[in-house]
Scaffold this motif. Structure first.
Motif, PDB file in Angstrom:
ATOM      1  N   LEU A   1     -14.778 -27.626   8.155  1.00  0.00           N
ATOM      2  CA  LEU A   1     -13.897 -26.693   7.433  1.00  0.00           C
ATOM      3  C   LEU A   1     -14.573 -25.384   7.047  1.00  0.00           C
ATOM      4  O   LEU A   1     -14.054 -24.632   6.236  1.00  0.00           O
ATOM      5  N   HIS A   2     -15.721 -25.101   7.626  1.00  0.00           N
ATOM      6  CA  HIS A   2     -16.436 -23.861   7.285  1.00  0.00           C
ATOM      7  C   HIS A   2     -17.069 -23.313   8.560  1.00  0.00           C
ATOM      8  O   HIS A   2     -18.162 -23.706   8.950  1.00  0.00           O
ATOM      9  N   VAL A   3     -16.321 -22.425   9.238  1.00  0.00           N
ATOM     10  CA  VAL A   3     -16.733 -21.914  10.549  1.00  0.00           C
ATOM     11  C   VAL A   3     -16.482 -20.407  10.605  1.00  0.00           C
ATOM     12  O   VAL A   3     -15.419 -19.935  10.191  1.00  0.00           O
ATOM     13  N   HIS A   4     -17.445 -19.667  11.117  1.00  0.00           N
ATOM     14  CA  HIS A   4     -17.319 -18.210  11.230  1.00  0.00           C
ATOM     15  C   HIS A   4     -17.058 -17.791  12.675  1.00  0.00           C
ATOM     16  O   HIS A   4     -17.374 -18.528  13.615  1.00  0.00           O
ATOM     17  N   SER A   5     -16.495 -16.592  12.835  1.00  0.00           N
ATOM     18  CA  SER A   5     -16.220 -16.042  14.168  1.00  0.00           C
ATOM     19  C   SER A   5     -16.697 -14.591  14.208  1.00  0.00           C
ATOM     20  O   SER A   5     -17.217 -14.070  13.214  1.00  0.00           O
TER      21      SER A   5
ATOM     22  N   ASP B   1     -13.915 -16.773   7.702  1.00  0.00           N
ATOM     23  CA  ASP B   1     -14.827 -15.628   7.760  1.00  0.00           C
ATOM     24  C   ASP B   1     -15.034 -15.012   6.377  1.00  0.00           C
ATOM     25  O   ASP B   1     -14.252 -15.244   5.451  1.00  0.00           O
ATOM     26  N   HIS B   2     -16.103 -14.224   6.296  1.00  0.00           N
ATOM     27  CA  HIS B   2     -16.460 -13.586   5.020  1.00  0.00           C
ATOM     28  C   HIS B   2     -15.431 -12.533   4.631  1.00  0.00           C
ATOM     29  O   HIS B   2     -14.634 -12.084   5.458  1.00  0.00           O
ATOM     30  N   THR B   3     -15.485 -12.129   3.374  1.00  0.00           N
ATOM     31  CA  THR B   3     -14.526 -11.139   2.869  1.00  0.00           C
ATOM     32  C   THR B   3     -15.231  -9.861   2.447  1.00  0.00           C
ATOM     33  O   THR B   3     -16.454  -9.795   2.376  1.00  0.00           O
TER      34      THR B   3
ATOM     35  N   THR C   1     -10.605 -18.776   4.662  1.00  0.00           N
ATOM     36  CA  THR C   1     -11.464 -17.654   4.305  1.00  0.00           C
ATOM     37  C   THR C   1     -12.649 -18.192   3.518  1.00  0.00           C
ATOM     38  O   THR C   1     -12.546 -19.259   2.907  1.00  0.00           O
ATOM     39  N   GLU C   2     -13.769 -17.480   3.604  1.00  0.00           N
ATOM     40  CA  GLU C   2     -14.869 -17.748   2.670  1.00  0.00           C
ATOM     41  C   GLU C   2     -14.894 -16.554   1.731  1.00  0.00           C
ATOM     42  O   GLU C   2     -15.580 -15.551   1.962  1.00  0.00           O
ATOM     43  N   VAL C   3     -14.092 -16.668   0.681  1.00  0.00           N
ATOM     44  CA  VAL C   3     -13.848 -15.508  -0.175  1.00  0.00           C
ATOM     45  C   VAL C   3     -14.997 -15.350  -1.174  1.00  0.00           C
ATOM     46  O   VAL C   3     -15.505 -16.327  -1.732  1.00  0.00           O
TER      47      VAL C   3
ATOM     48  N   THR D   1     -20.648 -27.321   8.510  1.00  0.00           N
ATOM     49  CA  THR D   1     -21.850 -26.763   9.151  1.00  0.00           C
ATOM     50  C   THR D   1     -22.036 -25.285   8.830  1.00  0.00           C
ATOM     51  O   THR D   1     -23.132 -24.769   8.984  1.00  0.00           O
ATOM     52  N   ASP D   2     -20.953 -24.567   8.433  1.00  0.00           N
ATOM     53  CA  ASP D   2     -21.084 -23.119   8.230  1.00  0.00           C
ATOM     54  C   ASP D   2     -21.525 -22.473   9.550  1.00  0.00           C
ATOM     55  O   ASP D   2     -22.348 -21.565   9.570  1.00  0.00           O
ATOM     56  N   ALA D   3     -20.944 -22.977  10.659  1.00  0.00           N
ATOM     57  CA  ALA D   3     -21.390 -22.556  11.993  1.00  0.00           C
ATOM     58  C   ALA D   3     -21.101 -21.074  12.231  1.00  0.00           C
ATOM     59  O   ALA D   3     -20.002 -20.587  11.981  1.00  0.00           O
ATOM     60  N   HIS D   4     -22.099 -20.359  12.719  1.00  0.00           N
ATOM     61  CA  HIS D   4     -21.947 -18.976  13.160  1.00  0.00           C
ATOM     62  C   HIS D   4     -22.082 -18.875  14.681  1.00  0.00           C
ATOM     63  O   HIS D   4     -21.882 -17.815  15.260  1.00  0.00           O
ATOM     64  N   ASN D   5     -22.472 -19.965  15.327  1.00  0.00           N
ATOM     65  CA  ASN D   5     -22.485 -20.044  16.788  1.00  0.00           C
ATOM     66  C   ASN D   5     -22.342 -21.509  17.191  1.00  0.00           C
ATOM     67  O   ASN D   5     -22.271 -22.393  16.319  1.00  0.00           O
TER      68      ASN D   5
HETATM   69 ZN   LIG Z   1     -20.212 -19.288   5.558  1.00  0.00          ZN
END
Ligand SMILES: [Zn+2]
Ligand SMILES: [Zn+2]
Length: 366
Positions: free
Chosen positions: A132-136, A164-166, A204-206, A320-324
């Motif tokens: 539930l925590h994935v970035h693009s 994604d970040h805010t 969102t990761e606000v 995982t807070d995956a960024h890739n």
């Molecule tokens: Zn994050």
């Protein structure tokens, strides 16, 4: 043993023998190699796994039975005959215990629980079907939303939330409201492209700003599937400032998850100055989920926090807070941390079905 001590690049050899050699690597880490016959594998593995305190307890239990326990075998104190264990389960069996998994071997009550038949059913990597925590690339991730979804599916997941970040986190190219609204369409497209067996949620990761307010107003947060709130700035505020700041986010009915709750970064950045007992009570009170961030430089919450949070009735998310793509493999570390905190599948929302998750997350708006 010969090969081990004749490698090209290491600092020094501490010892070299037929069953035991030790070297120091260039990074300062000591590596020990033991070679024993397979019949002794169980005692050897048990001896070098888990904490010293746990092993001391095992040796005390052995002595009560007239045995000493070392890496080679159980040895009779009376006549020095050996009892060999090829498996770790045999080591525990001789001590009158069920097998205790390595992640519980800390002497934090696991031996008593084992005697009573009350060891927890631990959450396993295969229980995890959601991240539930994935970035693009919309913020600081390296792949598109669809690529992140495909990578997650390849790893056996059923659902991810794009979070994604805010805007306040400029360094991570955080999204403003217009971008968040535009992103919604791309999430929807990715969700359709993935077909019925995989779900892409929009989240969102606000930012929790220094004054305790969030980057987006409630009505926009209410429009998202998953809202994670995080502190990335002003982490050194004193407790009387940072506690109300965090509690306010926990109590916000639109915030579902607090990511990396203490803000520590291994090995050098200490956690925020929090009263965690109060944080856990607030999370339980408001039904806000706390994250176990699986990134090995975070592992936040950590094991002891996980245990206490569960005791106080807090639900957890292992993310995982995956960024890739490779970052999805961090899940292993988050699961190990959860196990060390005695977490069972029911404590961890990533083991739930997508429908159960969505109805839980929607609890505040229905
Ligand atoms: Zn994050
Ligand atoms: Zn974060």
């Amino acid at each position: 043993m010969y090969y081990f001590v004749h490698q090209d690049r290491f600092e020094s050899i501490l010892g070299h023998g037929p069953t035991k050699s030790s070297i120091v690597l260039l990074n300062g880490i000591q590596v020990d190699l033991r070679v024993l016959s397979p019949e002794r594998w169980g005692t050897l593995l048990s001896y070098f796994t888990g904490s010293k305190q746990h092993n001391v307890r095992l040796r005390e239990l052995a002595i009560k039975q007239g045995l000493s326990l070392n890496e080679h075998a159980f040895v009779s104190l009376e006549d020095e005959t050996e009892t060999l264990c090829a498996e770790e389960t045999s080591v525990y069996e001789i001590l009158g215990l069920p097998y205790i998994p390595p992640t519980l071997r800390e002497d934090r009550g696991e031996i008593e629980a084992a005697f009573l038949g009350e060891l927890p059913q631990l959450v396993e990597r295969n229980d995890i079907i959601l991240d539930l925590h994935v970035h693009s690339t919309w913020s600081d991730g390296h792949l598109s939303i669809l690529q992140m979804a495909q990578a997650a599916k390849r790893r056996g997941l059923r659902c991810i939330a794009i979070t994604d970040h805010t805007v306040s986190l400029g360094i991570a190219r955080g999204l403003n409201l217009n971008e968040l609204r535009r992103q919604k369409r791309e999430v929807k497209d990715a969700n359709e492209a993935m077909g019925p067996d995989f779900t892409v949620l929009h989240g969102t990761e606000v930012e929790i700003k220094a004054d305790g307010t969030l980057d987006f107003p409630d009505e926009d947060l209410a429009d998202l599937d998953v809202v994670i709130a995080s502190v990335h700035s002003s982490l050194r505020q004193p407790r009387e400032v940072i506690m109300p700041r965090l509690i306010r986010a926990i109590a916000n009915l639109h915030v579902d998850i607090i990511a990396h709750p203490t803000g520590r970064l291994l090995p050098s950045r200490p956690p925020m100055d929090l009263d965690l007992e109060e944080v856990f009570r607030a999370a339980a009170r408001w039904g806000t989920i706390l994250e176990i961030n699986s990134n090995p430089s975070r592992l936040d919450l950590r094991d002891s926090h996980v245990r206490r949070a569960i005791e106080l009735g807090v639900k957890l998310a292992i993310n995982t807070d995956a960024h890739n793509e490779e970052h999805y493999d961090f899940m292993h570390y988050g699961v190990a941390t959860a196990q060390r905190g005695w977490a069972s599948p029911a404590d961890v929302i990533n083991t739930w079905s997508v429908n159960d998750l969505l109805s839980y997350l929607a609890r505040d708006v229905t």
